[in-house]
Structure formats: structure tokens, C-alpha cells
Design an enzyme around this catalytic site. Structure first.
Site, mmCIF file in Angstrom:
data_model
loop_
_atom_site.group_PDB
_atom_site.id
_atom_site.type_symbol
_atom_site.label_atom_id
_atom_site.label_comp_id
_atom_site.label_asym_id
_atom_site.label_seq_id
_atom_site.Cartn_x
_atom_site.Cartn_y
_atom_site.Cartn_z
ATOM 1 N N ASN A 9 0.870 -1.182 0.000
ATOM 2 C CA ASN A 9 0.000 0.000 0.000
ATOM 3 C C ASN A 9 0.904 1.228 0.000
ATOM 4 O O ASN A 9 1.500 1.569 1.016
ATOM 5 C CB ASN A 9 -0.876 -0.031 1.266
ATOM 6 C CG ASN A 9 -1.680 1.249 1.444
ATOM 7 O OD1 ASN A 9 -1.788 2.055 0.523
ATOM 8 N ND2 ASN A 9 -2.237 1.434 2.628
ATOM 9 N N LYS A 11 0.136 4.260 -0.270
ATOM 10 C CA LYS A 11 -0.505 5.452 0.319
ATOM 11 C C LYS A 11 -0.293 6.666 -0.601
ATOM 12 O O LYS A 11 -0.212 6.510 -1.806
ATOM 13 C CB LYS A 11 0.017 5.699 1.737
ATOM 14 C CG LYS A 11 -0.070 4.445 2.594
ATOM 15 C CD LYS A 11 0.098 4.737 4.042
ATOM 16 C CE LYS A 11 0.158 3.424 4.808
ATOM 17 N NZ LYS A 11 0.099 3.597 6.239
ATOM 18 N N HIS A 95 -9.331 0.748 5.061
ATOM 19 C CA HIS A 95 -8.039 0.991 5.723
ATOM 20 C C HIS A 95 -8.282 1.897 6.932
ATOM 21 O O HIS A 95 -9.138 2.789 6.883
ATOM 22 C CB HIS A 95 -7.063 1.649 4.739
ATOM 23 C CG HIS A 95 -5.666 1.695 5.279
ATOM 24 N ND1 HIS A 95 -5.265 2.664 6.168
ATOM 25 C CD2 HIS A 95 -4.603 0.881 5.095
ATOM 26 C CE1 HIS A 95 -3.996 2.440 6.499
ATOM 27 N NE2 HIS A 95 -3.575 1.368 5.864
ATOM 28 N N GLU A 97 -6.771 4.373 7.985
ATOM 29 C CA GLU A 97 -6.657 5.816 7.700
ATOM 30 C C GLU A 97 -7.949 6.341 7.066
ATOM 31 O O GLU A 97 -8.346 7.482 7.314
ATOM 32 C CB GLU A 97 -5.427 6.075 6.812
ATOM 33 C CG GLU A 97 -4.151 5.928 7.624
ATOM 34 C CD GLU A 97 -2.924 5.476 6.838
ATOM 35 O OE1 GLU A 97 -2.929 5.558 5.599
ATOM 36 O OE2 GLU A 97 -1.966 5.019 7.497
ATOM 37 N N GLU A 167 -5.031 -5.337 10.707
ATOM 38 C CA GLU A 167 -4.071 -4.243 10.849
ATOM 39 C C GLU A 167 -4.327 -3.517 12.168
ATOM 40 O O GLU A 167 -5.168 -2.590 12.217
ATOM 41 C CB GLU A 167 -4.236 -3.258 9.693
ATOM 42 C CG GLU A 167 -3.906 -3.850 8.344
ATOM 43 C CD GLU A 167 -3.324 -2.807 7.405
ATOM 44 O OE1 GLU A 167 -2.253 -3.061 6.850
ATOM 45 O OE2 GLU A 167 -3.909 -1.722 7.263
ATOM 46 N N GLY A 173 2.413 2.257 10.578
ATOM 47 C CA GLY A 173 3.283 3.408 10.372
ATOM 48 C C GLY A 173 3.996 3.866 11.634
ATOM 49 O O GLY A 173 4.566 4.957 11.664
ATOM 50 N N SER A 212 3.627 -2.196 10.271
ATOM 51 C CA SER A 212 5.085 -2.173 10.402
ATOM 52 C C SER A 212 5.733 -3.522 10.108
ATOM 53 O O SER A 212 6.720 -3.892 10.746
ATOM 54 C CB SER A 212 5.488 -1.645 11.781
ATOM 55 O OG SER A 212 4.986 -0.323 11.964
HETATM 56 C C1 PEP Z 1 -0.688 0.040 6.087
HETATM 57 O O1 PEP Z 1 -0.857 1.232 5.948
HETATM 58 O O2 PEP Z 1 -1.540 -0.748 5.638
HETATM 59 C C2 PEP Z 1 0.493 -0.426 6.788
HETATM 60 C C3 PEP Z 1 0.516 -1.651 7.213
HETATM 61 O O3 PEP Z 1 1.484 0.505 6.982
HETATM 62 P P1 PEP Z 1 2.939 0.228 7.636
HETATM 63 O O4 PEP Z 1 3.461 -1.056 7.034
HETATM 64 O O5 PEP Z 1 3.748 1.413 7.248
HETATM 65 O O6 PEP Z 1 2.730 0.101 9.093
#
Ligand code: PEP
Length: 251
Positions: A9, A11, A95, A97, A167, A173, A212
Site C-alpha cells: 500500500n 498510500k 483501511h 486511515e 491491521e 506506520g 510495520s
Molecule cells: C498500512 O498502511 O496498511 C500499513 C501496514 O502501513 P505500515 O506497514 O507502514 O505500518
């Protein structure tokens, strides 16, 4: 046997030149993908470029979001048919966000999930709890509520053609990753909750971990029995890092 899936992703990151460089790097390692599915989800303006660069490669691409509507006066929105027009196979829905920054409710996410399915896109449904929710001991209730919003639309069968990504919001992030045991516990919970309604759907469902995930922790996370791949944010922007995660998924 579930096929491992690694989805990047991106973003709101990238430019024409960085997209070209990143895809060149990913394609250079794609011979080793073998039995796994690899997907990248660029920002909308780059999807056409991604289509030209990945066409004929083993890497698929998808959207980061879509509208629940099919067309019309919805300024700024993108329909499932438009994603399909540019070769997308997948689309991320719900997601965290989108849920937190753009106030997408469980019902909106469920409508988007159905819009994706109806058009033939494979939705990647994101679920996960905030830190506060984890600390209050309601992780399972939150994840169950988010899943049920989708299941309640048309029954558990809607999950047969989608993917779920667990997630934890506190891990996205932040550099803080769920331990493999924490992640496995929630993945097991998700699968068993679905199995209570349909064992076949549960057994076949790919459940990705996101939060992460990076080269240094992917192997351990992906070694857990109910973790079938990853949804990768930051680490998907560096081809070497992303390829290492793909390699760990293929092992
Ligand atoms: C995400 O935004 O779906 C995600 C997992 O981000 P990150 O790997 O940066 O934590």
C-alpha cells in the site's frame, strides 16, 4: 492450501520517476515469486503508469480505495469500473486511515466491499483495533464488529471472494509491530469466527497481517499458521525491503 499474498500500500507517496524505479526493482526480483501473489496499490494518478509497466509481469495492482457508487456526481471519487478499466485486480477497503481520517463507518466500508465484489475486483478488507481498544481488552469485539458489518450485508459467503487484512491501528506506520503471537491470536480469532458460520470459507480465506511489517520481522510473522501474507505500507516503498518480505512469504 492458501496462497500467500503480499500487497504493498503505497498510500499518498510517489512520483512518475519513483514509481518507475520502484517497479523496476520489484520486477527484477519477480522470478522468485513462484507460488505467491504480489500486488501493489499506487495512488490513483499512477495506476495507468503501473499498468503499462507491470502488464505481462507476475505482479498485480490495485486501488487503495473505491467509491460505493458506480458513477455520477461524486466529486473526487473513483468507481470500481474505473479501477478495472486500468487493469486493477484488487482494492483495499476500510483501511484504518480511511476509517479514522475520513470517517468511514463500518456500513460505508461494507458498501464499498460489495461494490468491489459486484464489479469483479478482489476487496482487501482491513480490520483492526486502536491502542486504546487493545488496552481496554476489546480487540476481539472491535474486529468482530468490523467483520460482521460486511457479513451482515449478504452472508458469510461474501468473504469467499475477498481477502481480510488484520491491521492493528497502533502498529500502522509506527514502527511498532504486533508480536507474532499477538497477530496470530487475532488471526485465529478471525478464522474461527468465520468458521462458526462456514468452515470452507474460513479455511480458504487469506488473512494478511499489516502494521510495520518489514524484512526483519516478516519471516517470524509469516511463519504463524493463520498469517497468510502481509499488507505493507512503509516497507513497500523500497524495492529491496519489499522483495525480502515477498521472499519470506514464498518460503
Ligand atoms: C498500512 O498502511 O496498511 C500499513 C501496514 O502501513 P505500515 O506497514 O507502514 O505500518
Amino acid at each position: 492450501m492458501r496462497k500467500p499474498l503480499v500487497a504493498g500500500n503505497w498510500k499518498m507517496n510517489g512520483s512518475r520517476s519513483s514509481v518507475a524505479k520502484l517497479l523496476e526493482g520489484i520486477k527484477s526480483g519477480s522470478d522468485e515469486f513462484g507460488a505467491i501473489e504480489v500486488v501493489v496499490c499506487p495512488p490513483y494518478p499512477y495506476i495507468s503508469q503501473v499498468e503499462s509497466l507491470l502488464d505481462g509481469s507476475p505482479v498485480s495492482w490495485g486501488g487503495q480505495d473505491l467509491s460505493a457508487e458506480s458513477s455520477g456526481a461524486f466529486t473526487g471519487e473513483v468507481a470500481a469500473s474505473m479501477l478495472l478499466d486500468f487493469g486493477c485486480k484488487y482494492v483495499i477497503v476500510g483501511h484504518s486511515e480511511r476509517r479514522s481520517l475520513y470517517a468511514e463507518s463500518d456500513q460505508v466500508v461494507a458498501a464499498k466491499y460489495l461494490a468491489a465484489l459486484d464489479s469483479g475486483l478482489i476487496p482487501i478488507l482491513c480490520v483492526g483495533e486502536t491502542l486504546e481498544e487493545r488496552e481496554s481488552g476489546v480487540t476481539e469485539q472491535v474486529v468482530a464488529r468490523q467483520l460482521d458489518a460486511v457479513i451482515d450485508t449478504m452472508g458469510v459467503g461474501v468473504l469467499a471472494k475477498g481477502v481480510v487484512a488484520y491491521e492493528p491501528v497502533w502498529a500502522i506506520g509506527t514502527g511498532v509491530t504486533a508480536t507474532p503471537e499477538q497477530a496470530q491470536d487475532v488471526h485465529r480469532f478471525i478464522r474461527s469466527r468465520i468458521a462458526a458460520q462456514d468452515a470452507n470459507v474460513a479455511a480458504a480465506l487469506q488473512i494478511l497481517y499489516g502494521g510495520s511489517m518489514k524484512a526483519s520481522n516478516a519471516h517470524e510473522l509469516l511463519g504463524k499458521p493463520d498469517i497468510d501474507g502481509g499488507l505493507i505500507g512503509g516497507a513497500a516503498l523500497k524495492s529491496e525491503e519489499f522483495l525480502s518480505i515477498c521472499k519470506a512469504a514464498a518460503e
